[in-house]
Design an enzyme around this catalytic site. Structure first.
Site, PDB file in Angstrom:
ATOM      1  N   GLU A 204      13.603   9.714  -7.948  1.00  0.00           N
ATOM      2  CA  GLU A 204      13.965   9.162  -6.645  1.00  0.00           C
ATOM      3  C   GLU A 204      12.819   8.303  -6.106  1.00  0.00           C
ATOM      4  OE1 GLU A 204      16.966   9.498  -5.937  1.00  0.00           O
ATOM      5  OE2 GLU A 204      17.623  11.527  -5.456  1.00  0.00           O
TER       6      GLU A 204
ATOM      7  N   ASP B 142      18.682  13.841 -17.646  1.00  0.00           N
ATOM      8  CA  ASP B 142      18.500  14.816 -16.571  1.00  0.00           C
ATOM      9  C   ASP B 142      19.604  15.874 -16.574  1.00  0.00           C
ATOM     10  OD1 ASP B 142      20.463  12.960 -15.855  1.00  0.00           O
ATOM     11  OD2 ASP B 142      19.304  12.095 -14.240  1.00  0.00           O
TER      12      ASP B 142
ATOM     13  N   ASN C 145      19.713   3.873  -4.380  1.00  0.00           N
ATOM     14  CA  ASN C 145      18.351   3.806  -3.849  1.00  0.00           C
ATOM     15  C   ASN C 145      17.337   3.383  -4.919  1.00  0.00           C
ATOM     16  OD1 ASN C 145      18.113   6.030  -5.486  1.00  0.00           O
ATOM     17  ND2 ASN C 145      17.784   7.507  -3.836  1.00  0.00           N
TER      18      ASN C 145
ATOM     19  N   HIS D 121      17.013   4.697  -7.953  1.00  0.00           N
ATOM     20  CA  HIS D 121      16.530   5.744  -8.873  1.00  0.00           C
ATOM     21  C   HIS D 121      16.994   5.487 -10.313  1.00  0.00           C
ATOM     22  CE1 HIS D 121      20.171   8.667  -8.075  1.00  0.00           C
ATOM     23  NE2 HIS D 121      20.404   7.945  -9.147  1.00  0.00           N
TER      24      HIS D 121
END
Ligand code: F6R
Length: 272
Positions: free
Chosen positions: A143, A67, A136, A138
């Site tokens: 996400e 990313d 979380n 990810h």
């Protein structure tokens, strides 16, 4: 999914480096999928050390990063291009042949994402994908709420990710809100996946990813469907796993089984 629980971050980095080096020795022109963030820094340090000692040569390899933030110029100290140069590419004696990172300032967003997927395909796919995991759940910047078949695309970061990444910027307002990330579907096409997690703040995400339902609410849970995943966890990251003792037993059994088979082979050779 293999769960390898180790005593600390140093050991985690060494074991991850062992896996990368073993692949590079077997396949010097391997295609590596790379992650940024704090977690793989120890792995990159270890790879640099081994490369400088001549144990591994990365110069025939190709790399694809997961990313990149949108809007930060490549030379910005917090761009992922900058991170990779600082922690890996720029420190190797001989750089990988080609290092791809999603563009941070593309002319055409959708076209750039399509082209990234195309590049991966042209190189024959990713042999080994390194992953971290967000608090979380990810992976990459997929996400919670990302579809499990998603491909490389522009995404918005969740507030908790922005808060976590604010530690690298002078204020949370400076953290980019948008990024390009490989999709979960893209990640799942890698032939082998190594996920690294360290620290108590990852323990809940790790537990959900390994033992929870496969759901877009925890993107890393999609890895349960992949046939060749190794999760390397330090004690703290592994601490909430309900079946931790069993995973430890499985790992011990692997080495015991190898020893039993080796002994049986030796006996057969002697007998013949
Ligand atoms: C980075 C990435 C992210 C990180 C994750 C964990 O390229 O894709 O998914 O792996 O946010 O980050 P750290 O390692 O900083 O806790």
């Amino acid at each position: 999914m293999r769960i390898v629980c180790v005593e600390d971050y140093r050991r985690l980095s060494v074991i991850a480096a062992d896996i990368v080096v073993e692949l590079m020795q077997a396949k010097p022109d391997a295609v590596l999928g790379l992650a940024t963030g704090s977690t793989p820094i120890g792995l990159y340090r270890e790879l640099v050390r081994r490369e400088r000692e001549g144990q591994v040569d990365c110069s025939h390899a190709t790399t694809f990063n997961l990313d990149e933030y949108l809007g930060l110029p490549e030379e910005h100290p917090q761009s992922y291009r900058h991170f990779m140069e600082e922690h890996l590419f720029g420190r190797l004696r001989r750089r990988p042949r080609k290092t791809y990172i999603p563009p941070s300032l593309p002319d055409d967003l959708d076209e750039a994402c399509r082209a990234y997927e195309e590049r991966i395909r042209e190189h024959g796919g990713i042999d080994l994908q390194i992953l971290g995991i967000g608090r979380n759940g990810h992976i990459g910047f997929n996400e919670p709420g990302s579809s499990l078949g998603s491909r490389t695309r522009p995404v918005a970061l969740r507030p908790e990710t922005i808060a976590d990444n604010a530690r690298f910027f002078s204020s949370p307002e400076e953290v980019p809100r948008y990024a390009i990330t490989m999709g979960i579907g893209t990640i799942l096409e890698a032939r082998q996946i190594v996920l690294l997690a360290s620290g108590l703040n990852k323990s809940e995400a790790v537990q959900q990813a390994v033992e929870g339902p496969i759901t877009c609410q925890c993107p890393a849970s999609a890895l349960q469907m992949h046939p060749n995943v190794v999760m390397i966890l330090d004690e703290e990251a592994a601490s909430r796993l309900e079946n931790l003792d069993y995973y430890r037993e499985l790992e011990e059994a692997r080495s015991r089984m190898a020893a039993i088979l080796e002994e049986a082979r030796r006996r057969t050779v002697r007998a013949s």
